[in-house]
Design a protein around this motif. Structure first.
Motif, mmCIF file in Angstrom:
data_model
loop_
_atom_site.group_PDB
_atom_site.id
_atom_site.type_symbol
_atom_site.label_atom_id
_atom_site.label_comp_id
_atom_site.label_asym_id
_atom_site.label_seq_id
_atom_site.Cartn_x
_atom_site.Cartn_y
_atom_site.Cartn_z
ATOM 1 N N ARG A 284 0.815 -1.219 0.000
ATOM 2 C CA ARG A 284 0.000 0.000 0.000
ATOM 3 C C ARG A 284 0.846 1.265 0.000
ATOM 4 O O ARG A 284 0.595 2.198 -0.746
ATOM 5 N N TYR A 285 1.854 1.314 0.882
ATOM 6 C CA TYR A 285 2.593 2.563 1.061
ATOM 7 C C TYR A 285 3.894 2.644 0.281
ATOM 8 O O TYR A 285 4.366 3.735 -0.002
ATOM 9 N N LEU A 286 4.481 1.504 -0.068
ATOM 10 C CA LEU A 286 5.734 1.530 -0.815
ATOM 11 C C LEU A 286 5.559 1.092 -2.260
ATOM 12 O O LEU A 286 6.478 1.230 -3.060
ATOM 13 N N GLY A 287 4.405 0.500 -2.568
ATOM 14 C CA GLY A 287 4.143 0.065 -3.930
ATOM 15 C C GLY A 287 4.965 -1.131 -4.367
ATOM 16 O O GLY A 287 5.225 -1.307 -5.550
ATOM 17 N N VAL A 288 5.386 -1.953 -3.416
ATOM 18 C CA VAL A 288 6.170 -3.132 -3.766
ATOM 19 C C VAL A 288 5.316 -4.391 -3.632
ATOM 20 O O VAL A 288 4.383 -4.449 -2.849
ATOM 21 N N SER A 289 5.663 -5.401 -4.417
ATOM 22 C CA SER A 289 4.959 -6.674 -4.323
ATOM 23 C C SER A 289 5.317 -7.364 -3.022
ATOM 24 O O SER A 289 6.423 -7.247 -2.515
ATOM 25 N N ASP A 290 4.375 -8.089 -2.468
ATOM 26 C CA ASP A 290 4.613 -8.854 -1.237
ATOM 27 C C ASP A 290 3.629 -10.006 -1.216
ATOM 28 O O ASP A 290 3.095 -10.381 -2.258
ATOM 29 N N GLU A 291 3.375 -10.571 -0.032
ATOM 30 C CA GLU A 291 2.455 -11.694 0.084
ATOM 31 C C GLU A 291 1.729 -11.638 1.418
ATOM 32 O O GLU A 291 2.160 -10.960 2.349
ATOM 33 N N VAL A 292 0.601 -12.335 1.473
ATOM 34 C CA VAL A 292 -0.141 -12.504 2.720
ATOM 35 C C VAL A 292 -0.385 -13.992 2.929
ATOM 36 O O VAL A 292 -0.338 -14.776 1.984
ATOM 37 N N PHE A 293 -0.602 -14.377 4.169
ATOM 38 C CA PHE A 293 -0.956 -15.751 4.508
ATOM 39 C C PHE A 293 -2.447 -15.807 4.790
ATOM 40 O O PHE A 293 -2.949 -15.028 5.598
ATOM 41 N N LEU A 294 -3.145 -16.699 4.124
ATOM 42 C CA LEU A 294 -4.539 -16.970 4.439
ATOM 43 C C LEU A 294 -4.533 -18.224 5.314
ATOM 44 O O LEU A 294 -4.124 -19.293 4.873
ATOM 45 N N ILE A 295 -4.983 -18.078 6.550
ATOM 46 C CA ILE A 295 -4.920 -19.153 7.540
ATOM 47 C C ILE A 295 -6.324 -19.696 7.747
ATOM 48 O O ILE A 295 -7.260 -18.936 7.986
ATOM 49 N N SER A 296 -6.461 -21.009 7.677
ATOM 50 C CA SER A 296 -7.783 -21.616 7.835
ATOM 51 C C SER A 296 -8.238 -21.556 9.285
ATOM 52 O O SER A 296 -7.429 -21.574 10.215
ATOM 53 N N THR A 297 -9.546 -21.492 9.466
ATOM 54 C CA THR A 297 -10.120 -21.506 10.812
ATOM 55 C C THR A 297 -9.764 -22.800 11.531
ATOM 56 O O THR A 297 -9.501 -22.814 12.739
ATOM 57 N N ALA A 298 -9.731 -23.916 10.796
ATOM 58 C CA ALA A 298 -9.380 -25.209 11.402
ATOM 59 C C ALA A 298 -7.967 -25.171 11.973
ATOM 60 O O ALA A 298 -7.705 -25.736 13.039
ATOM 61 N N ALA A 299 -7.030 -24.498 11.288
ATOM 62 C CA ALA A 299 -5.652 -24.404 11.787
ATOM 63 C C ALA A 299 -5.593 -23.592 13.081
ATOM 64 O O ALA A 299 -4.869 -23.951 14.008
ATOM 65 N N VAL A 300 -6.359 -22.514 13.146
ATOM 66 C CA VAL A 300 -6.388 -21.692 14.362
ATOM 67 C C VAL A 300 -6.991 -22.491 15.516
ATOM 68 O O VAL A 300 -6.455 -22.513 16.627
ATOM 69 N N ASP A 301 -8.111 -23.174 15.249
ATOM 70 C CA ASP A 301 -8.755 -23.978 16.292
ATOM 71 C C ASP A 301 -7.840 -25.100 16.777
ATOM 72 O O ASP A 301 -7.739 -25.343 17.982
ATOM 73 N N ASP A 302 -7.180 -25.784 15.858
ATOM 74 C CA ASP A 302 -6.275 -26.872 16.257
ATOM 75 C C ASP A 302 -5.099 -26.346 17.072
ATOM 76 O O ASP A 302 -4.670 -26.976 18.036
ATOM 77 N N ALA A 303 -4.565 -25.179 16.700
ATOM 78 C CA ALA A 303 -3.452 -24.601 17.458
ATOM 79 C C ALA A 303 -3.904 -24.190 18.856
ATOM 80 O O ALA A 303 -3.186 -24.391 19.831
ATOM 81 N N ALA A 304 -5.101 -23.635 18.969
ATOM 82 C CA ALA A 304 -5.587 -23.139 20.250
ATOM 83 C C ALA A 304 -6.064 -24.247 21.175
ATOM 84 O O ALA A 304 -5.852 -24.178 22.390
#
Length: 123
Positions: free
Chosen positions: A32-52
């Motif tokens: 957004r602010y630097l105009g460079v390419s990057d990446e995001v992680f999409l984390i599944s709800t099942a992964a969050v529940d299993d970790a917690a």
């Protein structure tokens, strides 16, 4: 005085998820602010529940923290009542969480952010 039972599997799992979430926030900000390419992680709800909740159930350690008040004396030298509090780990009920569900599919995926949006250039 508080006594908390260690669950390193849970702590490490949640730390990894937090790191990925913060990394994703920084990736969006860099794009957004630097105009460079990057990446995001999409984390599944099942992964969050299993970790917690997975490590808690596997350890059979529903009581995570036990807090107790040390005895005190009043002005007459008599011991006052003490209080003990048990902090129970809240595990979702039947149907709200399926243990090991994240093993049935990808727990997260990386999505590339180019300078114009997700995956491909937008006009």
């Amino acid at each position: 005085m508080s006594l908390t039972g260690p669950l390193p599997d849970r702590d490490i799992g949640i730390s990894v998820l937090i790191q990925r979430a913060v990394s994703s926030l920084w990736g969006v900000a860099r794009r957004r602010y630097l105009g460079v390419s990057d990446e995001v992680f999409l984390i599944s709800t099942a992964a969050v529940d299993d970790a917690a909740f997975g490590a808690v159930v596997a350890a059979g350690q529903q009581v995570r923290t036990y807090t107790l008040e040390l005895p005190k004396k009043d002005s007459n030298g008599e011991f006052l009542e003490t209080a003990q509090v048990i902090h129970k780990q809240q595990i979702p009920g039947e149907g709200a969480w399926k243990p090991g569900a994240s093993a049935n599919g990808p727990t997260w995926r990386r999505v590339a952010l180019n300078r114009h949006g997700l995956g491909a250039a937008s006009s």
